[in-house]
Design a protein around this motif. Structure first.
Motif, mmCIF file in Angstrom:
data_model
loop_
_atom_site.group_PDB
_atom_site.id
_atom_site.type_symbol
_atom_site.label_atom_id
_atom_site.label_comp_id
_atom_site.label_asym_id
_atom_site.label_seq_id
_atom_site.Cartn_x
_atom_site.Cartn_y
_atom_site.Cartn_z
ATOM 1 N N ASP A 153 0.816 -1.218 0.000
ATOM 2 C CA ASP A 153 0.000 0.000 0.000
ATOM 3 C C ASP A 153 0.849 1.266 0.000
ATOM 4 O O ASP A 153 0.460 2.276 -0.580
ATOM 5 C CB ASP A 153 -0.928 0.037 1.215
ATOM 6 C CG ASP A 153 -2.104 -0.926 1.111
ATOM 7 O OD1 ASP A 153 -2.389 -1.413 0.001
ATOM 8 O OD2 ASP A 153 -2.737 -1.185 2.153
ATOM 9 N N ARG A 154 1.995 1.226 0.651
ATOM 10 C CA ARG A 154 2.817 2.429 0.816
ATOM 11 C C ARG A 154 3.830 2.644 -0.313
ATOM 12 O O ARG A 154 4.521 3.657 -0.328
ATOM 13 C CB ARG A 154 3.550 2.372 2.150
ATOM 14 C CG ARG A 154 2.605 2.433 3.332
ATOM 15 C CD ARG A 154 3.317 2.263 4.637
ATOM 16 N NE ARG A 154 2.364 2.184 5.745
ATOM 17 C CZ ARG A 154 2.713 2.046 6.998
ATOM 18 N NH1 ARG A 154 3.992 1.977 7.335
ATOM 19 N NH2 ARG A 154 1.799 1.969 7.943
ATOM 20 N N THR A 155 3.917 1.670 -1.250
ATOM 21 C CA THR A 155 4.896 1.795 -2.326
ATOM 22 C C THR A 155 4.315 1.578 -3.719
ATOM 23 O O THR A 155 4.876 2.058 -4.696
ATOM 24 C CB THR A 155 6.041 0.769 -2.156
ATOM 25 O OG1 THR A 155 5.473 -0.539 -2.212
ATOM 26 C CG2 THR A 155 6.805 0.988 -0.868
ATOM 27 N N GLY A 156 3.254 0.811 -3.823
ATOM 28 C CA GLY A 156 2.743 0.402 -5.126
ATOM 29 C C GLY A 156 3.375 -0.879 -5.620
ATOM 30 O O GLY A 156 3.056 -1.357 -6.703
ATOM 31 N N PRO B 61 6.811 -1.155 -9.611
ATOM 32 C CA PRO B 61 6.237 -0.370 -10.700
ATOM 33 C C PRO B 61 7.276 0.510 -11.382
ATOM 34 O O PRO B 61 8.249 0.935 -10.762
ATOM 35 C CB PRO B 61 5.164 0.473 -10.003
ATOM 36 C CG PRO B 61 5.531 0.486 -8.571
ATOM 37 C CD PRO B 61 6.313 -0.752 -8.298
ATOM 38 N N ALA B 62 7.064 0.753 -12.654
ATOM 39 C CA ALA B 62 7.905 1.704 -13.385
ATOM 40 C C ALA B 62 7.868 3.028 -12.634
ATOM 41 O O ALA B 62 6.823 3.451 -12.142
ATOM 42 C CB ALA B 62 7.382 1.879 -14.806
ATOM 43 N N GLU C 132 1.656 10.302 -10.388
ATOM 44 C CA GLU C 132 0.248 10.599 -10.670
ATOM 45 C C GLU C 132 -0.657 9.414 -10.353
ATOM 46 O O GLU C 132 -1.709 9.583 -9.741
ATOM 47 C CB GLU C 132 0.077 10.990 -12.141
ATOM 48 C CG GLU C 132 0.692 12.329 -12.485
ATOM 49 C CD GLU C 132 0.778 12.561 -13.985
ATOM 50 O OE1 GLU C 132 0.258 11.737 -14.776
ATOM 51 O OE2 GLU C 132 1.388 13.574 -14.377
ATOM 52 N N GLU C 133 -0.251 8.221 -10.776
ATOM 53 C CA GLU C 133 -1.131 7.061 -10.638
ATOM 54 C C GLU C 133 -1.102 6.421 -9.260
ATOM 55 O O GLU C 133 -2.078 5.819 -8.851
ATOM 56 C CB GLU C 133 -0.774 6.006 -11.692
ATOM 57 C CG GLU C 133 -1.109 6.444 -13.088
ATOM 58 C CD GLU C 133 -0.771 5.385 -14.125
ATOM 59 O OE1 GLU C 133 -0.274 4.298 -13.756
ATOM 60 O OE2 GLU C 133 -1.010 5.650 -15.313
#
Length: 191
Positions: free
Chosen positions: A30-33, A126-127, A171-172
């Motif tokens: 949750d805190r990093t993606g 994630p990228a 952003e995402e």
């Protein structure tokens, strides 16, 4: 299975654990993606329908293996490269087959979370996320790497806040997180 914690502020040996506040896997995601899956190590080398489904669903069309150990060519130089804070323009996917190590990822508040990986752990970074890698004191890890299309492993060292992947990540992931819309990226625990 994976363990994670906020790192302490000591600047000594990066292969030490540097354990600060421990957090569970859901909090880390949750805190990093970062996304996380677990595949039982005894079943990874045999046909594993859940792993095949993941690869198909995410369009991973190429895979290889990497072994990080002192006998590899230019070991110290490679460790420097891996441990230098960077991002990638694509996801980074690693499935640990043997050994152990640390993926350090910046959380949405720019604090380091250390993710201690073991056989069976699959991480999808994630990228655009700032991260780094170092093997633990055992100095050995063997992992599968998955790619969409031909493999590209180009580290873009920090600062890279103007890079399109970083902007998209912010952003995402970060904006949604800070607006209270927790993103669901914890994956499934698959055995």
């Amino acid at each position: 299975m994976v363990r994670s914690w906020y790192m302490d502020n000591k600047l000594d040996d990066p292969q030490d654990p540097h354990i600060g506040e421990e957090i569970d896997t859901k909090q880390m995601c949750d805190r990093t993606g970062v996304e996380y899956w677990y595949f039982h190590p005894d079943h990874i080398q045999t046909e594993h329908s859940s792993l095949e489904k993941l690869k198909n669903d995410r369009h991973y069309s190429y895979e290889d293996e990497v072994t990080v150990q002192p006998t590899m060519e230019n070991y110290e130089k490679k460790l420097e490269t891996f441990f230098n804070e960077h991002l990638h323009s694509d996801e980074e996917i690693r499935l640990v087959l043997e050994g152990s190590g640390y993926f350090d990822c910046r959380d949405f508040d720019d604090r380091w979370i250390r993710i201690n990986v073991f056989p069976g752990d699959l991480l999808i970074l994630p990228a655009g996320i700032y991260h780094r890698f170092i093997p633990d004191k055992n100095n050995y890890i063997r992992a599968k790497r998955f790619f969409v299309g031909e493999p590209v492993w180009l580290p873009i060292n920090r600062p890279a806040d103007d890079h399109p992947a970083r902007k998209t990540y912010l952003e995402e992931k970060v904006v949604r997180y800070r607006n209270g819309n927790q993103i669901v990226v914890t994956g499934d625990s698959i055995s």
